[in-house]
Design a protein around this motif. Structure first.
Motif, PDB file in Angstrom:
ATOM      1  N   THR A   7      22.775 -57.814   0.218  1.00  0.00           N
ATOM      2  CA  THR A   7      23.601 -58.292  -1.385  1.00  0.00           C
ATOM      3  C   THR A   7      23.216 -59.743  -1.821  1.00  0.00           C
ATOM      4  O   THR A   7      23.343 -60.447  -0.584  1.00  0.00           O
ATOM      5  CB  THR A   7      25.446 -58.643  -0.970  1.00  0.00           C
ATOM      6  OG1 THR A   7      25.546 -57.108  -0.487  1.00  0.00           O
ATOM      7  CG2 THR A   7      25.687 -58.818  -2.217  1.00  0.00           C
ATOM      8  N   ARG A  11      26.083 -60.236  -7.650  1.00  0.00           N
ATOM      9  CA  ARG A  11      26.449 -59.417  -7.109  1.00  0.00           C
ATOM     10  C   ARG A  11      25.167 -58.107  -7.327  1.00  0.00           C
ATOM     11  O   ARG A  11      25.687 -56.742  -7.285  1.00  0.00           O
ATOM     12  CB  ARG A  11      27.196 -58.858  -7.972  1.00  0.00           C
ATOM     13  CG  ARG A  11      28.235 -59.835  -8.373  1.00  0.00           C
ATOM     14  CD  ARG A  11      29.537 -58.701  -9.055  1.00  0.00           C
ATOM     15  NE  ARG A  11      28.741 -59.178 -10.866  1.00  0.00           N
ATOM     16  CZ  ARG A  11      29.896 -58.115 -11.079  1.00  0.00           C
ATOM     17  NH1 ARG A  11      30.877 -57.790 -10.467  1.00  0.00           N
ATOM     18  NH2 ARG A  11      29.574 -57.641 -11.947  1.00  0.00           N
ATOM     19  N   GLN A  31      23.029 -52.947  -9.445  1.00  0.00           N
ATOM     20  CA  GLN A  31      23.968 -54.677  -9.875  1.00  0.00           C
ATOM     21  C   GLN A  31      25.529 -53.856 -10.817  1.00  0.00           C
ATOM     22  O   GLN A  31      25.267 -52.998 -12.012  1.00  0.00           O
ATOM     23  CB  GLN A  31      23.079 -55.060 -11.348  1.00  0.00           C
ATOM     24  CG  GLN A  31      24.099 -56.427 -11.775  1.00  0.00           C
ATOM     25  CD  GLN A  31      23.635 -57.764 -12.076  1.00  0.00           C
ATOM     26  OE1 GLN A  31      22.716 -57.402 -13.089  1.00  0.00           O
ATOM     27  NE2 GLN A  31      23.406 -58.959 -11.239  1.00  0.00           N
TER      28      GLN A  31
END
Length: 62
Positions: A7, A11, A31
């Protein structure tokens, strides 16, 4: 089945699949957005297929 790999900021999520019968692996870059996901999907070929492609490219250059 997809498994989380990493990650990143903003995001960005990278997931990957099990090794398929032909030896390839699917990799997804996802995303989250307000309306779902933005994503890119790639298939990584087997090492055997990659070596055949590189060998063919080298033969074509000579």
């Amino acid at each position: 089945m997809l498994y989380p790999y990493a990650t990143f900021p903003e995001r960005l999520i990278i997931t990957y699949s099990d090794v398929k019968n032909d030896g390839s692996v699917h990799v997804n870059f996802e995303q989250p957005t307000d309306y779902g996901f933005k994503e890119a999907r790639y298939t990584l070929p087997t090492q055997k297929n990659y070596l055949v492609m590189v060998t063919r490219q080298k033969k074509n250059r000579t």
